[in-house]
Design a protein around this motif. Sequence first.
Motif, PDB file in Angstrom:
ATOM      1  N   LEU A 159      15.146  -9.369  -0.069  1.00 10.44           N
ATOM      2  CA  LEU A 159      15.675  -8.155  -0.695  1.00 10.44           C
ATOM      3  C   LEU A 159      15.025  -7.875  -2.042  1.00 10.44           C
ATOM      4  CD1 LEU A 159      19.511  -8.432   0.068  1.00 10.44           C
ATOM      5  CD2 LEU A 159      17.663  -7.563   1.523  1.00 10.44           C
ATOM      6  N   GLY A 160      14.071  -8.714  -2.448  1.00 11.93           N
ATOM      7  CA  GLY A 160      13.472  -8.570  -3.764  1.00 11.93           C
ATOM      8  C   GLY A 160      14.462  -9.005  -4.839  1.00 11.93           C
ATOM      9  N   LYS A 161      14.391  -8.377  -6.012  1.00 13.37           N
ATOM     10  CA  LYS A 161      15.327  -8.681  -7.093  1.00 13.37           C
ATOM     11  C   LYS A 161      16.628  -7.923  -6.849  1.00 13.37           C
ATOM     12  CE  LYS A 161      14.152  -9.496 -11.197  1.00 13.37           C
ATOM     13  NZ  LYS A 161      13.688  -9.467 -12.628  1.00 13.37           N
ATOM     14  N   VAL A 162      17.743  -8.653  -6.891  1.00 11.41           N
ATOM     15  CA  VAL A 162      19.044  -8.026  -6.636  1.00 11.41           C
ATOM     16  C   VAL A 162      19.394  -7.081  -7.781  1.00 11.41           C
ATOM     17  CG1 VAL A 162      21.507  -8.426  -6.313  1.00 11.41           C
ATOM     18  CG2 VAL A 162      19.833  -9.938  -5.215  1.00 11.41           C
ATOM     19  N   VAL A 163      19.875  -5.912  -7.416  1.00 11.14           N
ATOM     20  CA  VAL A 163      20.282  -4.906  -8.390  1.00 11.14           C
ATOM     21  C   VAL A 163      21.803  -4.875  -8.524  1.00 11.14           C
ATOM     22  CG1 VAL A 163      20.253  -2.437  -8.952  1.00 11.14           C
ATOM     23  CG2 VAL A 163      18.230  -3.523  -7.923  1.00 11.14           C
ATOM     24  N   ILE A 164      22.511  -4.717  -7.406  1.00  8.99           N
ATOM     25  CA  ILE A 164      23.969  -4.610  -7.423  1.00  8.99           C
ATOM     26  C   ILE A 164      24.542  -5.182  -6.136  1.00  8.99           C
ATOM     27  CG2 ILE A 164      23.910  -2.240  -6.511  1.00  8.99           C
ATOM     28  CD1 ILE A 164      26.443  -1.686  -8.230  1.00  8.99           C
ATOM     29  N   GLY A 203      24.578 -17.241  -8.855  1.00 10.07           N
ATOM     30  CA  GLY A 203      24.562 -18.152  -9.991  1.00 10.07           C
ATOM     31  C   GLY A 203      25.741 -17.941 -10.923  1.00 10.07           C
ATOM     32  N   ASP A 204      25.676 -18.556 -12.079  1.00  9.04           N
ATOM     33  CA  ASP A 204      26.792 -18.514 -13.012  1.00  9.04           C
ATOM     34  C   ASP A 204      26.809 -17.192 -13.771  1.00  9.04           C
ATOM     35  OD1 ASP A 204      27.836 -21.011 -12.391  1.00  9.04           O
ATOM     36  OD2 ASP A 204      26.416 -22.024 -13.709  1.00  9.04           O
ATOM     37  N   PRO A 205      27.934 -16.481 -13.754  1.00 16.22           N
ATOM     38  CA  PRO A 205      28.010 -15.173 -14.392  1.00 16.22           C
ATOM     39  C   PRO A 205      28.037 -15.267 -15.909  1.00 16.22           C
ATOM     40  CG  PRO A 205      30.145 -15.802 -13.550  1.00 16.22           C
ATOM     41  CD  PRO A 205      29.179 -16.856 -13.090  1.00 16.22           C
ATOM     42  N   GLU A 206      27.728 -14.136 -16.526  1.00 20.25           N
ATOM     43  CA  GLU A 206      27.720 -14.063 -17.980  1.00 20.25           C
ATOM     44  C   GLU A 206      28.954 -13.378 -18.536  1.00 20.25           C
ATOM     45  OE1 GLU A 206      24.080 -11.942 -18.538  1.00 20.25           O
ATOM     46  OE2 GLU A 206      22.828 -13.728 -18.269  1.00 20.25           O
ATOM     47  N   GLU A 207      29.558 -12.482 -17.744  1.00 18.02           N
ATOM     48  CA  GLU A 207      30.636 -11.649 -18.279  1.00 18.02           C
ATOM     49  C   GLU A 207      31.477 -11.106 -17.140  1.00 18.02           C
ATOM     50  OE1 GLU A 207      29.658  -8.663 -21.458  1.00 18.02           O
ATOM     51  OE2 GLU A 207      30.259  -7.235 -19.883  1.00 18.02           O
ATOM     52  N   ILE A 208      32.775 -10.919 -17.388  1.00 15.79           N
ATOM     53  CA  ILE A 208      33.659 -10.302 -16.394  1.00 15.79           C
ATOM     54  C   ILE A 208      34.622  -9.349 -17.088  1.00 15.79           C
ATOM     55  CG2 ILE A 208      35.280 -12.259 -16.485  1.00 15.79           C
ATOM     56  CD1 ILE A 208      35.905 -11.714 -13.512  1.00 15.79           C
ATOM     57  N   ASP A 235      19.626 -12.071 -14.843  1.00 16.54           N
ATOM     58  CA  ASP A 235      18.615 -11.178 -14.271  1.00 16.54           C
ATOM     59  C   ASP A 235      19.147  -9.772 -14.034  1.00 16.54           C
ATOM     60  OD1 ASP A 235      16.684 -13.229 -14.242  1.00 16.54           O
ATOM     61  OD2 ASP A 235      17.437 -13.952 -12.307  1.00 16.54           O
ATOM     62  N   ASN A 236      20.162  -9.397 -14.824  1.00 16.41           N
ATOM     63  CA  ASN A 236      20.696  -8.028 -14.801  1.00 16.41           C
ATOM     64  C   ASN A 236      21.359  -7.676 -13.474  1.00 16.41           C
ATOM     65  OD1 ASN A 236      21.206  -5.708 -16.319  1.00 16.41           O
ATOM     66  ND2 ASN A 236      19.386  -4.639 -15.571  1.00 16.41           N
ATOM     67  N   GLU A 265      22.275  -4.741  -2.723  1.00 18.28           N
ATOM     68  CA  GLU A 265      21.094  -3.892  -2.813  1.00 18.28           C
ATOM     69  C   GLU A 265      20.075  -4.545  -3.735  1.00 18.28           C
ATOM     70  OE1 GLU A 265      22.488  -0.165  -4.259  1.00 18.28           O
ATOM     71  OE2 GLU A 265      23.818   0.186  -2.543  1.00 18.28           O
ATOM     72  N   GLY A 266      18.818  -4.610  -3.275  1.00 12.30           N
ATOM     73  CA  GLY A 266      17.748  -5.187  -4.071  1.00 12.30           C
ATOM     74  C   GLY A 266      16.574  -4.238  -4.181  1.00 12.30           C
ATOM     75  N   THR A 267      15.576  -4.635  -4.940  1.00 15.47           N
ATOM     76  CA  THR A 267      14.401  -3.782  -5.125  1.00 15.47           C
ATOM     77  C   THR A 267      13.582  -3.636  -3.843  1.00 15.47           C
ATOM     78  OG1 THR A 267      13.182  -5.709  -5.951  1.00 15.47           O
ATOM     79  CG2 THR A 267      14.211  -4.265  -7.594  1.00 15.47           C
ATOM     80  N   ASP A 268      13.736  -4.588  -2.901  1.00 16.02           N
ATOM     81  CA  ASP A 268      12.958  -4.537  -1.664  1.00 16.02           C
ATOM     82  C   ASP A 268      13.813  -4.365  -0.415  1.00 16.02           C
ATOM     83  OD1 ASP A 268      10.568  -4.821  -3.013  1.00 16.02           O
ATOM     84  OD2 ASP A 268      10.482  -7.007  -2.747  1.00 16.02           O
ATOM     85  N   GLY A 269      15.123  -4.246  -0.554  1.00 15.60           N
ATOM     86  CA  GLY A 269      15.925  -4.108   0.646  1.00 15.60           C
ATOM     87  C   GLY A 269      17.410  -4.052   0.376  1.00 15.60           C
ATOM     88  N   VAL A 270      18.155  -3.919   1.461  1.00  9.91           N
ATOM     89  CA  VAL A 270      19.608  -3.811   1.419  1.00  9.91           C
ATOM     90  C   VAL A 270      20.181  -4.663   2.541  1.00  9.91           C
ATOM     91  CG1 VAL A 270      21.586  -2.270   1.634  1.00  9.91           C
ATOM     92  CG2 VAL A 270      19.505  -1.460   0.507  1.00  9.91           C
TER      93      VAL A 270
END
Length: 363
Positions: A159-164, A203-208, A235-236, A265-270
């Motif tokens: 999926l490339g880099k995960v966006v959301i 991975g480990d989250p930064e904020e909730i 990684d946003n 959803e990622g930069t290369d796929g869903v």
Amino acid sequence: MADAKGFKPDVEVRVNDYRIGAIGAGMIMAECHLAAYKEAGFTVAAIASRTKSRAESVASRWGIPRVHDTPEALIKDTDVEILDIAYPPDQQPALIRAALKEPHIKAILAQKPLALSLDEARKLRDEANAAGKILSVNQNMRYDQSMRVLKQILDKGELGKVVIATIDMRAIPHWQSFLEGLDRLTLANMSVHHLDVLRFLFGDPEEIYTATRSDPRTQFAHKDGITVSTIKFPDNVLAVSMEDVWAGPREAGFDSDFYIKWRVEGTDGVAQGTIGWPDGSASTLTYASKTTTGGQWVTPTWETMWFPHAFIGVMEQLQYAVKTGETPALNVADNVKTMALVEAGYRSMDEGRAVKLAEIAID
């Protein structure tokens, strides 16, 4: 197994050598743990519950040779090597501590939430470590077939880099009676599945940031009924987990639409799919990738289900850890991090703000 297109939706049983003592005889033990163990060839040597007659009925159903009068008596049974607890979180810590004292018990599988507070979870982690015992926590959604295949897709970078990512639950849990006396409901007892599996994936989250409102159907006092959590990962990566435990009227003649859906959803796929728990079906996954599927949707399939088949993986990873000395996949130190995320969610509710995970002490 049906066509999984090279993926592994279910675990391989590498070890089934150890004798299990089951504490609890409710739905999760009778319909999930013991059904899975029977299929995997695990040995359940004994069972106990708060009501002996209930334990006797479940023992008869699953061919368990010994029924103890009390959970404490089962813990003393030297034939038990792995303790499997399916008990309320307010009573579970005492059973864990009793088991930590017994030389014959090699490992403990606890239910989630591990305890009613992060502080108590940390103490149990440290006490297990001091006793030289393996303590594992039953975060079974990590062994849901769609989540396992999604993890494999992500690990291969399809999926490339995960966006959301989103998890959208619209289903009505059966709240157990012991929850009526506690001040934490959905986030600790239902959202914990989703928060943990998001950690597993990203991975480990930064904020909730968690917002909540009461559930009109739940009659006892509660502050977290319907919950919506927005979580930021490294990684946003942005994730949203919604637990709509109202899900509309539930009455004769009303055509309810219950489900758990997820999407990444990622930069290369869903990738997207469903969790089969609300209707007892198999979970699903379909995905499209620019790099590996030519942008076309591909749908791996399988015949197994989250309930009960995922529970094979939960017990197998613990037996494998006992056999090899390796850290179990569902180890207590990792689960404390999930408990910290839950704690941060409650702090967010109480204070009406996003909470950094760095604010929550886990050591």
